[in-house]
Scaffold this active site. Structure first.
Site, short mmCIF file in Angstrom:
data_model
loop_
_atom_site.label_atom_id
_atom_site.label_comp_id
_atom_site.label_asym_id
_atom_site.label_seq_id
_atom_site.Cartn_x
_atom_site.Cartn_y
_atom_site.Cartn_z
N GLU A 52 0.82 -1.22 0.00
CA GLU A 52 0.00 0.00 0.00
C GLU A 52 0.85 1.27 0.00
OE1 GLU A 52 -0.54 -2.63 1.87
OE2 GLU A 52 -2.64 -3.24 1.64
N PHE A 114 -11.54 -7.88 13.66
CA PHE A 114 -10.48 -8.33 12.77
C PHE A 114 -10.07 -7.19 11.83
CE2 PHE A 114 -9.24 -10.32 8.66
CZ PHE A 114 -8.03 -10.81 9.10
N GLN A 115 -8.81 -6.91 11.78
CA GLN A 115 -8.24 -5.84 10.95
C GLN A 115 -8.84 -4.48 11.26
OE1 GLN A 115 -8.04 -7.27 6.82
NE2 GLN A 115 -6.02 -8.04 7.35
N LYS A 164 -17.48 -1.12 6.15
CA LYS A 164 -17.94 -2.04 5.12
C LYS A 164 -19.46 -2.03 5.00
CE LYS A 164 -17.06 -6.65 3.34
NZ LYS A 164 -16.39 -7.94 3.56
#
Ligand SMILES: Cc1cc2nc3c(=O)[nH]c(=O)nc-3n(C[C@H](O)[C@H](O)[C@H](O)COP(=O)(O)OP(=O)(O)OC[C@H]3O[C@@H](n4cnc5c(N)ncnc54)[C@H](O)[C@@H]3O)c2cc1C
Ligand SMILES: Cc1ncc(C[n+]2csc(CCOP(=O)(O)OP(=O)(O)O)c2C)c(N)n1
Ligand SMILES: [Mg+2]
Lengths: 588, 185
Positions: A52, A114-115, A164
């Site tokens: 990234e 998560f993440q 998301k």
């Protein structure tokens, strides 16, 4: 016109409405809906990088070489944290960039999901502004405001963090490209009184100098043209920072070369001795000023900058002018023409005579060698063989970067992409890829160091995949040369960990990636090898073996004044050892 | 000195004759009341090495989502004006006013002061509270909680005296400040 669509679709639609044709990114769980939309359309090209950070620097290269905004896309957590260096780099160099990151669903924020990472928290100090989108209704406005803020005033990076679930939700999209969401509207026009006073000061100057910077390039082609007119109109000598190179052509007769720590003798002494200094879109960085209390002690200083916080930050000036370089120069030229000042011709002639005396010192002279390639020679040859082409240069960070600034004469703006403020090793290769994809058919060269190139070498794979025939021209001195130079100056020549051991075979490395490798170590073969590199329409790693121990001069050691410069050819080992006093040693 | 987002703020017109000594300054900052805005302001101070002596924030206009942040900081005039320009650069910031430069500003703070004790000390605490116009907001047989409003220096003095009279704990609001006269921010 409004339309119903999902958050992920809105992202793509906003990019299209903003005229974005290329973005740089890397997928992951929290951005899958956006990647799914990317897959189903053809207007926006997505360039898959290998890390990234590479996406961020590629977006910077794209932005700096086009004057447009660069766009990067990354997933949550590690994707976002990998972007931090590139965001910080863009912030320090005033590069317009929009970074979009995915985030865990709003319902999971704060649960160590998560993440999950606090992306807006982490990037708050390294963006011009950032947003966490909490409601689908806010998304279109934020996306368009992100572009407006990145590109107006002093440009910089912004980040939009999109959970998301918001990407999946449906809402109403409106192209609010020209609507401001916040009250952010930096002033571009300076007050007439300030312009008039500047003209008075300049008209009366006996030893004037223009000190220009990245702000001229930020301002755009109009500002560059006006700057050139202004030099003609006034006859003033002109120097520039690293970030401003190319705004005034290096072949121009008023050009003094770069100023600052590794600037030319004539530029720095003219800065030191001038009576009127006009700083145009530069920020009195410590690489420029050296010892502040000895910086240009007898001059009246005019400072043109769009960001009021740049003014009086490091150096107190006599006449601050807040505004856009293009707008201010336009007004200043009009005011100059209206006043038709009679300049002191004799004083100007004497000033130029003094400058020519400094020029005669030929501070960029180096000892040539017939056996080994001198790095300066390599760059002179690279310049000679590429200057008549459509060439863009990027660099990594170190001695090679400074030698480019000294020996590669830039004639046009937006042709030189380098990490100035943050000094990010690993910038050059991805920035070259971003530049190449914006300018297919152009010759794009990353002048690299043997250490720096290994910081983002994985992007060679990106170059191969996307047919970006970038050339990495590595000045291989087997050292972190810039670090070694400082160890010689500051630390009794104890070269702690600055030798680059176990180097890869760059030629075979290139081949492993599907690129082309070239090696050259003889001055007599250099031209042919460079010509060959130019001919190859694929990515190339050029391993140019140069002498190991060359150092970069002139140099103003930390804590010293402009007139205490070390010159190249005649620096003795002892002078190197004692060049920096105790006070200077703590400086960077 | 005032910085207004979107207005020509040529520093040319901001140059003022300023005393060059280090002193404390009260800044009023008008901001959009959005998530993270306080973190931006506080992060700016810590990131750039400016110090915060006191900071208060609250919404002042619900309909337009505006908050007022009042910050007390110290520095020499160039540092203070740099702080103001840095604040002015933040996207959600509408205005920055230096109340100290604007003149003798009104500055008030509220404190709740708990003292415990019996006999002579308790009587003394009560007498001092009356002298300082502090109100009793809670009392038990062996304690008081006083509420006092005033300029920070007055509160400092009151608290100093209460230390001698069995101070148990203290809560202060930080500063609310306005310029005198008819004009607003
Ligand atoms: C190893 C190393 C050595 C270095 N040595 C040197 C050296 O010797 N000499 C040198 O020059 N640099 C050197 N640098 C780079 C240096 O660190 C700074 O990045 C550089 O000097 C800053 O350039 P600048 O002042 O032009 O400012 P920039 O960072 O380009 O900032 C631009 C300024 O212009 C303003 N601006 C932006 N847009 C506009 C607009 N539209 N209108 C008006 N104003 C605008 C901004 O607010 C800002 O103040 C070195 C870097 C490295 C890594
Ligand atoms: C990411 C990062 N880490 C460390 C540094 C410190 N640093 C500056 S120059 C340099 C050495 C660069 O070596 P090389 O790429 O070989 O260039 P040379 O100076 O030899 O031309 C280092 C380590 C940096 N600028 N960036
Ligand atoms: Mg090296």
């Amino acid at each position: 016109m409004t339309r119903q669509m999902t958050g992920a679709e809105m992202v793509i639609q906003a990019l299209i409405d903003q005229g974005v044709d290329t973005i740089f990114g890397y997928p992951g769980g929290a951005v899958l809906p956006i990647f799914d939309e990317l897959f189903q359309q053809e207007e926006v090209r997505h360039v898959l990088v290998r890390h990234e950070q590479g996406a961020g620097h590629a977006a910077e290269g794209y932005a700096r070489s086009t004057g447009k905004v660069g766009v990067a896309l990354a997933t949550s957590g590690p994707g976002a944290t990998n972007m931090v260096t590139a965001l910080t780099d863009a912030l320090l160099d005033s590069i317009p960039m929009v970074c979009i990151t995915g985030q865990v669903p709003t319902t999971l924020i704060g649960t160590d999901a998560f993440q999950e990472a606090d992306t807006v928290g982490i990037t708050r100090p390294c963006t011009k502004h950032n947003w966490l989108v909490r409601r689908i209704e806010d998304l279109p406005g934020i996306l368009h405001e992100a572009f407006r803020i990145a590109t107006t005033g002093r440009p910089g990076p912004v980040l939009v963090d999109i959970p998301k679930n918001i990407q999946f939700q449906t809402g109403t999209y409106e192209n609010c490209k020209d609507k401001a969401l916040t009250q952010y509207h930096p002033a571009v026009k300076a007050p007439d009184a300030a312009i008039r006073e500047a003209v008075e000061l300049m008209a009366a100057a006996k030893k004037p100098i223009l000190y220009t910077g990245g702000g001229v390039i930020n301002s755009g082609p109009k500002a560059v043209a006006l700057l050139r007119d202004f030099v003609k109109l006034t006859g003033f000598p002109i120097t520039s920072t690293l970030m401003g190179l190319g705004a005034y052509p290096a072949s121009g007769k008023n050009w003094l070369g770069m100023l600052g720590m590794h600037g030319t003798y004539e530029a720095n002494l003219a800065m030191h001795d001038c009576d009127v200094m006009v700083c145009i879109g530069a920020r009195f960085d410590d690489r420029i000023t050296g010892r502040i209390d000895a910086f240009s002690p007898n001059s009246k200083k005019i400072h043109i900058d769009i960001d009021p916080s740049s003014i009086n930050k490091n150096v107190v000036v006599d006449l601050p002018i807040v505004g856009d370089v293009g707008s201010v120069l336009e007004d200043m030229i009009a005011a100059w023409n209206a006043r038709k000042p009679v300049q002191d011709k004799a004083a100007h002639a004497a000033w130029w005579k003094q400058i020519d005396g400094w020029r005669a010192k030929k501070c960029l002279t180096y000892r040539p060698s017939a056996e080994a390639i001198m790095p300066q020679y390599a760059l002179e040859r690279l310049h000679a063989l590429t200057k008549d082409r459509d060439t863009y240069i990027t660099t990594e960070v170190g001695q090679h970067q400074m030698w480019v600034a000294q020996y590669y004469g830039f004639e046009e703006p937006n042709r030189f992409m380098t990490s100035g403020g943050l000094g990010t090793m690993g910038y050059g290769l991805p920035a070259a890829i971003g530049t190449q994809l914006a300018h297919p058919g152009a010759l794009v060269i990353d002048v690299a160091g043997d250490a720096s190139i290994q910081m983002n070498i994985q992007e060679l794979s990106t170059a191969v995949q996307h047919n970006a025939p970038v050339k990495a021209f590595i000045l291989n001195n087997q050292y972190m040369g810039m670090v070694r130079q400082w160890q010689q100056l500051l630390h009794g020549n104890r070269l702690s960990h600055s030798y680059v051991d176990s180097q890869p075979d760059f030629v075979r490395l290139a081949e492993a990636y599907g690129a082309v490798g070239i090696r050259c170590s003889k001055p007599s073969e250099l031209d042919d090898a460079i010509e060959e590199m130019i001919r190859i329409d694929r990515p190339v790693l050029f391993d140019c073996h140069v002498v190991s121990l060359a150092n970069c001069f002139p140099m103003i050691p930390s804590g010293k004044a402009h007139n205490e410069m070390l010159l190249g050819a005649d620096v003795s080992d002892e002078e190197i050892e004692t060049a920096i006093g105790t006070a200077g040693k703590v400086l960077v | 000195m005032m910085i207004v987002a979107g207005q020509s703020q040529s520093a040319y017109f901001l140059e003022e004759e300023l005393p060059s000594t280090e002193r404390s300054h009260t800044l009023s900052v008008l901001v959009d009341n959005e998530p993270g805005v306080l973190a931006r302001v506080v992060g700016l101070f810590s990131g750039r090495g400016y110090n915060i002596e006191s900071l208060t924030v609250s919404e002042i206009e619900h309909s337009s989502h505006m908050s007022r942040i009042t910050i007390v900081t110290t520095g020499r005039p160039p540092v203070i004006s740099q702080i103001m320009h840095q604040l002015g650069r933040l996207v959600p910031v509408h205005k920055v006013i230096n109340l100290t430069w604007a003149g003798d500003a009104l500055e008030r703070e509220l404190a709740l002061v708990k003292v415990a004790g019996k006999g002579e000390m308790r009587d003394e605490a009560l007498r001092l509270a009356q002298a300082f116009n502090a109100r009793i907001v809670d009392a038990t047989l062996d304690s008081y909680v006083f509420e006092i409003t005033g300029a920070p220096a007055d509160i400092d003095r009151f608290v100093g005296l209460m230390k001698e009279c069995g101070l148990v704990e203290l809560a202060r609001t930080g500063l609310a400040a306005l310029a005198r006269g008819k004009t607003g921010i």
